[in-house]
Design an enzyme around this catalytic site. Structure first.
Site, PDB file in Angstrom:
ATOM      1  N   GLU A  41      12.793   5.653   1.151  1.00 54.91           N
ATOM      2  CA  GLU A  41      13.712   6.725   0.768  1.00 54.91           C
ATOM      3  C   GLU A  41      14.554   7.181   1.968  1.00 54.91           C
ATOM      4  O   GLU A  41      14.099   7.133   3.107  1.00 54.91           O
ATOM      5  CB  GLU A  41      12.825   7.873   0.280  1.00 54.91           C
ATOM      6  CG  GLU A  41      13.506   9.070  -0.237  1.00 54.91           C
ATOM      7  CD  GLU A  41      12.731  10.321   0.147  1.00 54.91           C
ATOM      8  OE1 GLU A  41      13.381  11.346   0.363  1.00 54.91           O
ATOM      9  OE2 GLU A  41      11.502  10.254   0.245  1.00 54.91           O
ATOM     10  N   LYS A 101      22.384  15.368  -0.070  1.00 53.42           N
ATOM     11  CA  LYS A 101      21.152  14.933  -0.724  1.00 53.42           C
ATOM     12  C   LYS A 101      21.481  14.594  -2.173  1.00 53.42           C
ATOM     13  O   LYS A 101      22.025  15.420  -2.909  1.00 53.42           O
ATOM     14  CB  LYS A 101      20.174  16.107  -0.628  1.00 53.42           C
ATOM     15  CG  LYS A 101      18.872  15.990  -1.355  1.00 53.42           C
ATOM     16  CD  LYS A 101      18.022  17.231  -1.018  1.00 53.42           C
ATOM     17  CE  LYS A 101      16.937  17.444  -2.037  1.00 53.42           C
ATOM     18  NZ  LYS A 101      16.216  18.713  -1.804  1.00 53.42           N
ATOM     19  N   VAL A 121      13.480  11.061  -3.795  1.00 54.34           N
ATOM     20  CA  VAL A 121      12.476  10.219  -4.461  1.00 54.34           C
ATOM     21  C   VAL A 121      12.997   9.810  -5.840  1.00 54.34           C
ATOM     22  O   VAL A 121      12.917   8.634  -6.233  1.00 54.34           O
ATOM     23  CB  VAL A 121      11.132  10.974  -4.596  1.00 54.34           C
ATOM     24  CG1 VAL A 121      10.181  10.236  -5.541  1.00 54.34           C
ATOM     25  CG2 VAL A 121      10.485  11.167  -3.232  1.00 54.34           C
ATOM     26  N   ASP A 153      12.980  25.997 -11.129  1.00 56.52           N
ATOM     27  CA  ASP A 153      13.164  24.964 -10.110  1.00 56.52           C
ATOM     28  C   ASP A 153      12.002  23.963 -10.145  1.00 56.52           C
ATOM     29  O   ASP A 153      10.946  24.184  -9.562  1.00 56.52           O
ATOM     30  CB  ASP A 153      13.282  25.606  -8.724  1.00 56.52           C
ATOM     31  CG  ASP A 153      13.734  24.612  -7.670  1.00 56.52           C
ATOM     32  OD1 ASP A 153      13.806  23.407  -7.973  1.00 56.52           O
ATOM     33  OD2 ASP A 153      14.024  25.035  -6.528  1.00 56.52           O
ATOM     34  N   SER A 155      11.476  19.853  -9.493  1.00 59.97           N
ATOM     35  CA  SER A 155      12.173  18.682  -8.965  1.00 59.97           C
ATOM     36  C   SER A 155      12.392  17.605 -10.031  1.00 59.97           C
ATOM     37  O   SER A 155      11.502  17.328 -10.842  1.00 59.97           O
ATOM     38  CB  SER A 155      11.374  18.074  -7.818  1.00 59.97           C
ATOM     39  OG  SER A 155      12.005  16.889  -7.374  1.00 59.97           O
ATOM     40  N   ALA A 156      13.573  17.000  -9.976  1.00 59.72           N
ATOM     41  CA  ALA A 156      13.867  15.868 -10.863  1.00 59.72           C
ATOM     42  C   ALA A 156      12.957  14.676 -10.552  1.00 59.72           C
ATOM     43  O   ALA A 156      12.846  13.755 -11.364  1.00 59.72           O
ATOM     44  CB  ALA A 156      15.330  15.460 -10.720  1.00 59.72           C
ATOM     45  N   ASP A 157      12.293  14.702  -9.398  1.00 52.90           N
ATOM     46  CA  ASP A 157      11.346  13.619  -9.081  1.00 52.90           C
ATOM     47  C   ASP A 157      10.346  13.436 -10.224  1.00 52.90           C
ATOM     48  O   ASP A 157       9.977  12.304 -10.568  1.00 52.90           O
ATOM     49  CB  ASP A 157      10.543  13.942  -7.807  1.00 52.90           C
ATOM     50  CG  ASP A 157      11.387  13.921  -6.536  1.00 52.90           C
ATOM     51  OD1 ASP A 157      12.591  13.615  -6.623  1.00 52.90           O
ATOM     52  OD2 ASP A 157      10.830  14.220  -5.465  1.00 52.90           O
ATOM     53  N   LYS A 174       3.831  19.105  -0.819  1.00 53.42           N
ATOM     54  CA  LYS A 174       3.602  20.172   0.149  1.00 53.42           C
ATOM     55  C   LYS A 174       3.115  21.433  -0.528  1.00 53.42           C
ATOM     56  O   LYS A 174       3.470  21.729  -1.661  1.00 53.42           O
ATOM     57  CB  LYS A 174       4.908  20.515   0.850  1.00 53.42           C
ATOM     58  CG  LYS A 174       5.291  19.503   1.861  1.00 53.42           C
ATOM     59  CD  LYS A 174       6.169  20.144   2.926  1.00 53.42           C
ATOM     60  CE  LYS A 174       6.531  19.081   3.922  1.00 53.42           C
ATOM     61  NZ  LYS A 174       7.471  18.132   3.318  1.00 53.42           N
TER      62      LYS A 174
HETATM   63  N1  PSU Z   1       9.059  16.665   0.154  1.00 52.14           N
HETATM   64  C1  PSU Z   1       8.831  16.436   1.446  1.00 52.14           C
HETATM   65  N2  PSU Z   1       9.810  15.891   2.235  1.00 52.14           N
HETATM   66  C2  PSU Z   1      11.019  15.564   1.714  1.00 52.14           C
HETATM   67  C3  PSU Z   1      11.237  15.792   0.323  1.00 52.14           C
HETATM   68  C4  PSU Z   1      10.236  16.331  -0.412  1.00 52.14           C
HETATM   69  O1  PSU Z   1       7.741  16.716   1.930  1.00 52.14           O
HETATM   70  O2  PSU Z   1      11.881  15.088   2.451  1.00 52.14           O
HETATM   71  C5  PSU Z   1      12.536  15.381  -0.285  1.00 52.14           C
HETATM   72  C6  PSU Z   1      12.340  14.096  -1.114  1.00 52.14           C
HETATM   73  O3  PSU Z   1      13.505  13.309  -1.007  1.00 52.14           O
HETATM   74  C7  PSU Z   1      12.206  14.626  -2.528  1.00 52.14           C
HETATM   75  C8  PSU Z   1      13.156  15.806  -2.485  1.00 52.14           C
HETATM   76  O4  PSU Z   1      12.583  13.697  -3.502  1.00 52.14           O
HETATM   77  O5  PSU Z   1      12.959  16.371  -1.211  1.00 52.14           O
HETATM   78  C9  PSU Z   1      12.885  16.784  -3.585  1.00 52.14           C
HETATM   79  O6  PSU Z   1      13.873  17.746  -3.543  1.00 52.14           O
HETATM   80  P1  PSU Z   1      14.032  18.809  -4.740  1.00 52.14           P
HETATM   81  O7  PSU Z   1      12.829  19.691  -4.627  1.00 52.14           O
HETATM   82  O8  PSU Z   1      15.315  19.520  -4.422  1.00 52.14           O
HETATM   83  O9  PSU Z   1      14.086  18.006  -5.996  1.00 52.14           O
HETATM   84 MN    MN Z   2      14.957  21.800  -7.055  1.00 46.25          MN
END
Ligand code: PSU
Ligand code: MN
Length: 322
Positions: A41, A101, A121, A153, A155-157, A174
């Site tokens: 990634e 991002k 991700v 909120d 994540s789309a992950d 985390k």
């Molecule tokens: N968690 C981490 N380090 C990171 C990310 C998440 O410990 O760098 C990054 C990854 O790319 C993950 C993204 O896909 O943040 C998720 O962001 P969001 O919560 O905005 O979807």
């Molecule tokens: Mn988000």
């Protein structure tokens, strides 16, 4: 960019789309030959680690994957074109310029407007799956944020893994997130979760988030067997490996940084996609570099495990073809 050509592998569902990735020759050859490939990634490079440590880490990750007998495929968007497999100049751009991002919902805009961006991700898994890469290594997965009941909120992950057959080797999520809620959403979405040599879901900087994993595997061959079976469901798999014990962040320091970081984000009204990078930066600056060492150690270990699983998986495919 010497060894990168606009090769789109035959079965790609994206053939003809502006989102069809440019696949490097090395990655395309490996995929065509059924040899092991591991996607990496770029958001963790562009936003998770400060320069110049990010560039050095990119190098170490690629070398780790190669040393284990697999081909690394770092994913990013450059000049609006998704790329799978980056050469040195492309890695320089990802680690040097201030890249935005990109999650999956941003890929169309980046392509249409001809922009550069680092893939999360979600976006990395989606692009990897589109070219036939089944394994992916990263640091931490995005998840359900604390307070998501009000902020929505999430994540789309999580949603992308629900419908994308890619195995993600990571160190859990985390503790800046709501770990329990994240595990619940993964279950609802039928995303498999396997602890690697652990019964506890890891909390990134810490080896134990306080939540159990539903399944445990103790060898790369076992993970490969689980993944070879699970992928038929069409959903992804989270392979959760705790940070090596020697690199775990001290518990007291971790708890202090977490409390401070959450307070800082609330006070400055940081929201949406800026939350994760802001909290990561707080951990790095507030720990005097200790969290950075933890972060680098765990991604390296995850790249190594993903490569071992990719090799085991290629071996299995070889057996079933014979
Ligand atoms: N968690 C981490 N380090 C990171 C990310 C998440 O410990 O760098 C990054 C990854 O790319 C993950 C993204 O896909 O943040 C998720 O962001 P969001 O919560 O905005 O979807
Ligand atoms: Mn988000």
């Amino acid at each position: 960019m010497p060894h990168v050509t606009a090769r789109v592998l035959p079965p790609s569902p994206l053939a003809g789309s502006p989102l069809a990735p440019v696949v490097s020759d090395e990655v395309a050859d490996a995929l065509a030959g059924g040899r092991p490939v591991v996607a990496l990634e770029s958001t963790l490079l562009a936003h998770g680690l400060p320069a110049p440590r990010n560039r050095a880490t990119a190098e170490v990750l690629e070398r780790t994957v190669r040393d284990r007998g697999a081909v690394p495929a770092t994913v990013a968007v450059l000049d609006g074109r998704p790329r799978v497999g980056l050469d040195a100049a492309a890695l320089d751009r990802v680690c040097g310029d201030d890249l935005v991002k990109l999650s999956v919902r941003d890929l169309g805009a980046a392509a249409g407007l001809g922009r550069d961006g680092a893939t999360t991700v979600a976006a990395t898994a989606w692009l990897a799956a589109a070219v036939g890469i089944a394994l992916f290594a990263t640091g931490g997965l995005g998840g359900v944020h604390r307070g998501a009941r009000d902020s929505w909120d999430v994540s789309a992950d999580l949603g992308v893994l629900a419908r994308t057959p890619v195995a993600v080797v990571c160190s859990g999520v985390k503790s800046i997130l709501d770990v329990g809620a994240t595990l619940e959403v993964l279950e609802t979405d039928s995303v498999g979760v396997v602890g690697y040599c652990t019964d506890a879901f890891p909390g990134f900087y810490r080896r134990d988030s306080g939540h159990p994993v539903p399944w445990r595997a103790d060898t790369p061959a076992q993970v490969a067997a689980v993944w070879a079976a699970h992928r038929a469901t069409g959903a992804g798999l989270v392979v959760a490996q705790p940070v090596p014990a020697a690199a775990e962040l001290d518990e007291t320091l971790h708890d202090r940084l977490l409390a401070e970081g959450l307070a800082m984000v609330a006070e400055r009204r940081i929201a949406g996609k800026d939350v994760t990078p802001a909290l990561l930066e707080h951990f790095h600056s507030g720990s005097g570099g200790a969290s950075l060492a933890t972060n680098v150690a765990l991604v390296e270990a995850n790249a190594a495990l993903a490569a071992d699983v990719a090799v085991a998986l290629a071996g299995r495919a070889g057996v079933s073809r014979r």
